[in-house]
Design an enzyme around this catalytic site. Structure first.
Site, PDB file in Angstrom:
ATOM      1  N   TYR A  23      57.625  46.399  35.203  1.00 12.78           N
ATOM      2  CA  TYR A  23      58.785  47.067  35.800  1.00 12.78           C
ATOM      3  C   TYR A  23      60.078  46.297  35.521  1.00 12.78           C
ATOM      4  O   TYR A  23      61.154  46.873  35.514  1.00 12.78           O
ATOM      5  CB  TYR A  23      58.620  47.183  37.321  1.00 12.78           C
ATOM      6  N   LYS A  58      43.737  43.721  33.261  1.00  5.88           N
ATOM      7  CA  LYS A  58      43.096  44.137  32.015  1.00  5.88           C
ATOM      8  C   LYS A  58      43.020  42.914  31.104  1.00  5.88           C
ATOM      9  O   LYS A  58      43.677  42.844  30.066  1.00  5.88           O
ATOM     10  CB  LYS A  58      43.912  45.251  31.348  1.00  5.88           C
ATOM     11  N   ASP A 108      40.842  49.838  34.630  1.00  6.46           N
ATOM     12  CA  ASP A 108      40.283  51.180  34.384  1.00  6.46           C
ATOM     13  C   ASP A 108      38.977  51.361  35.151  1.00  6.46           C
ATOM     14  O   ASP A 108      38.727  52.406  35.762  1.00  6.46           O
ATOM     15  CB  ASP A 108      40.102  51.446  32.880  1.00  6.46           C
ATOM     16  N   ASP A 143      50.702  50.499  41.276  1.00  7.13           N
ATOM     17  CA  ASP A 143      51.364  51.793  41.481  1.00  7.13           C
ATOM     18  C   ASP A 143      50.352  52.923  41.287  1.00  7.13           C
ATOM     19  O   ASP A 143      50.232  53.821  42.116  1.00  7.13           O
ATOM     20  CB  ASP A 143      52.527  51.913  40.483  1.00  7.13           C
ATOM     21  N   ASP A 163      48.244  55.197  44.440  1.00  2.50           N
ATOM     22  CA  ASP A 163      48.312  56.664  44.540  1.00  2.50           C
ATOM     23  C   ASP A 163      46.897  57.235  44.557  1.00  2.50           C
ATOM     24  O   ASP A 163      46.573  58.116  45.345  1.00  2.50           O
ATOM     25  CB  ASP A 163      49.070  57.271  43.342  1.00  2.50           C
TER      26      ASP A 163
HETATM   27  C1  IPM Z   1      56.203  53.697  44.508  1.00  4.29           C
HETATM   28  C2  IPM Z   1      57.069  54.590  43.653  1.00  4.29           C
HETATM   29  C3  IPM Z   1      58.108  53.718  42.964  1.00  4.29           C
HETATM   30  C4  IPM Z   1      57.366  52.769  42.064  1.00  4.29           C
HETATM   31  C5  IPM Z   1      59.196  54.504  42.201  1.00  4.29           C
HETATM   32  C6  IPM Z   1      59.933  55.469  43.108  1.00  4.29           C
HETATM   33  C7  IPM Z   1      60.157  53.584  41.519  1.00  4.29           C
HETATM   34  O1  IPM Z   1      56.263  55.295  42.765  1.00  4.29           O
HETATM   35  O2  IPM Z   1      56.757  53.037  45.401  1.00  4.29           O
HETATM   36  O3  IPM Z   1      55.001  53.689  44.296  1.00  4.29           O
HETATM   37  O4  IPM Z   1      56.963  53.118  40.943  1.00  4.29           O
HETATM   38  O5  IPM Z   1      57.176  51.630  42.484  1.00  4.29           O
HETATM   39 MG    MG Z   2      54.192  55.051  43.051  1.00  4.04          MG
END
Ligand code: IPM
Ligand code: MG
Length: 369
Positions: free
Chosen positions: A142, A193, A226, A250, A254
Site C-alpha cells: 500500500y 507468500k 492462498d 485486506d 473481507d
Molecule cells: C479496508 C478498505 C481500505 C483498504 C480502502 C478503503 C483503502 O478496503 O479498510 O479494508 O484497502 O485498506
Molecule cells: Mg478492505
C-alpha cells in the site's frame, strides 16, 4: 462523566446513515448511564473533497492526533473515480493510518448464534466461529516505493507497486497478535507468500524468531496466503488469531467477514504504538465500505458501526461494562428476529437502519433495567 475526546468521521455513502445510529447509542449512554464524551465531528472522503477539494484536511489529522479515539465511518464514492490517486476519497483513511502510526488492524470475525443461517456456509462449519485477523496497515504494498505509472520508450505504460517490510514493522504487528492470542485460544497463524516473495520469507523468519524469543508459550503456525483463503472457507474454526501483511489482510478479512453472514456485521480497531504518556492512538471503523449502491435508502445495517463504537469503549476508554452491554443488546435484538436486508433470512422481519437502531436502544433499556 467522562472527558474523553472522541472524533467522529462519518465519511461517505452509508457512513453518515449508520453513524446516526451510533449517535443514538451514545445519547443513551448519557441518558441512562451518565456517560458523556467530548465529541467533535468532521468531513472525510468524498464529502470532504466536495467541500474542501481534499479527501482529508491537515486540521482533521491534527484533531485525530489529539483525540483519545477516532470513530470512522467509511470512504469511497464512484463520483470521484476519475481523480488522481492522491485525491481519492480512500486517501482519507490511508493518511489517518499512516499519520497516526496505526499499524495493527484488528478484524474479528465472530458468528452470532442468531445468525448462523445468514452465512453462505453450512451452519455446522461456522457455528461458534470466533477468529481475529491482525492486519498490518501502514506498510507493505500500500505504501512501498517505488510506485506509480510510467510510460516506457516504446509507448507502453507500466504500473508499479512495491511490497516491502522491515524487521521492526513485522515484529511490532506480530507482538500485537501474540499478545491477543494469549487472551484468547493462544494460537497464532502467520500468513505470507514465502514461496514466491522475499518480503514473505523475511516475514516468516522474523515471526519465527520473535516467537522463540518471547512467545514460546503461544502455538505458532505458518500458512501461505492462498492456502489460508482456502482453509478459511473449508474449516474456519481451525484459526484463532491470524497475522498478516496489509494486502493479504485486506483480502482475507473481507473473506472472513463473509463467514459471519455479512460485511455489515463486523467492526475493527486499528491501534498504534503506546506513547510515553501512556496514550495509544486508535481508530475504529466497520470493515464494510461506503456501499454507494445502497446509500441514502435507509436500508444499511448499522451493526458494524455500533460494534465499532463498542470496541472503542472497550479498548480506548476502558468502559468494559458499557461495551458488553452494547454487544449484548445487539445479540438480543438479533434474537428478536429483526434483520436488515444484508442478513435477511426466511421467517425474519426485514427492517431498515433506524428501526434496527431503535430496537438496539430498546434492548439497552431492558439490560439497564
Ligand atoms: C479496508 C478498505 C481500505 C483498504 C480502502 C478503503 C483503502 O478496503 O479498510 O479494508 O484497502 O485498506
Ligand atoms: Mg478492505
Amino acid at each position: 462523566m467522562s472527558t474523553k475526546k472522541l472524533l467522529i468521521l462519518p465519511g461517505d455513502g452509508i457512513g453518515p446513515e449508520v453513524m446516526r445510529e451510533v449517535a443514538r447509542v451514545a445519547a443513551w449512554l448519557g441518558r441512562r448511564r451518565g456517560i458523556t464524551f467530548d465529541i467533535s465531528e468532521d468531513l472525510v472522503g468524498g464529502t470532504s473533497l466536495a467541500e474542501y477539494g481534499v479527501p482529508i484536511r491537515e486540521e482533521v489529522i491534527q484533531k485525530a492526533r489529539e483525540a483519545d479515539a477516532v470513530l470512522f465511518g467509511s470512504v469511497g464514492d464512484p463520483k470521484w473515480a476519475h481523480v488522481g490517486f492522491d485525491k481519492r476519497p480512500e486517501i482519507a483513511i490511508l493518511k489517518l493510518r499512516q499519520e497516526l502510526g496505526l499499524f495493527a488492524n484488528l478484524r474479528p470475525a465472530k458468528v452470532f448464534d442468531a445468525l448462523v443461517d445468514a452465512s453462505t456456509l453450512k451452519p455446522d462449519v461456522v457455528k461458534g466461529l470466533d477468529i481475529m485477523i491482525v492486519r498490518e496497515t501502514v506498510g507493505g504494498i500500500y505504501f512501498g516505493e517505488p510506485r506509480g505509472i510510467e510510460t516506457l520508450p516504446d509507448g507502453q505504460r507500466r504500473g508499479i507497486n512495491t511490497e516491502v517490510y522491515t524487521t521492526h514493522e513485522i515484529e511490532r504487528v506480530a507482538r500485537v497478535a501474540f499478545d491477543l492470542a494469549r487472551k484468547r485460544q493462544n494460537s497464532v497463524c502467520s500468513v505470507e507468500k514465502c514461496n514466491v516473495m522475499e518480503s514473505g520469507l523475511l516475514w516468516k523468519e522474523v515471526v519465527t524468531d520473535l516467537h522463540a524469543r518471547e512467545y514460546a508459550d503461544v502455538t505458532l503456525s505458518h500458512m501461505l496466503a492462498d492456502n489460508c483463503a482456502m482453509q478459511l472457507v473449508r474449516n474456519p474454526r481451525q484459526f484463532d488469531v491470524i497475522v498478516t501483511g496489509n494486502l493479504f489482510g485486506d483480502l482475507l478479512s473481507d473473506l472472513a467477514s463473509m463467514l459471519t453472514g455479512s460485511l455489515g456485521m463486523l467492526p475493527s480497531a486499528t491501534l498504534g504504538a503506546v506513547h510515553s504518556d501512556g496514550r495509544r492512538p486508535a481508530l475504529y471503523e466497520p470493515i464494510h465500505g461506503s456501499a454507494p449502491d445502497i446509500a441514502g435508502r435507509g436500508i444499511a445495517n448499522p451493526i458494524a458501526q455500533i460494534l465499532s463504537f463498542a470496541m472503542l469503549l472497550r479498548y480506548s476508554f476502558g468502559m468494559q461494562a458499557e461495551s458488553d452491554m452494547i454487544e449484548n443488546a445487539v445479540a438480543a435484538m438479533l434474537g428478536t428476529g429483526l434483520r436488515t436486508a444484508d442478513i435477511m433470512s426466511e421467517g425474519m422481519a426485514r427492517v431498515g437502519t433506524d428501526v434496527m437502531g431503535d430496537a438496539i436502544v430498546r434492548e439497552l433499556d431492558k439490560l439497564q433495567g
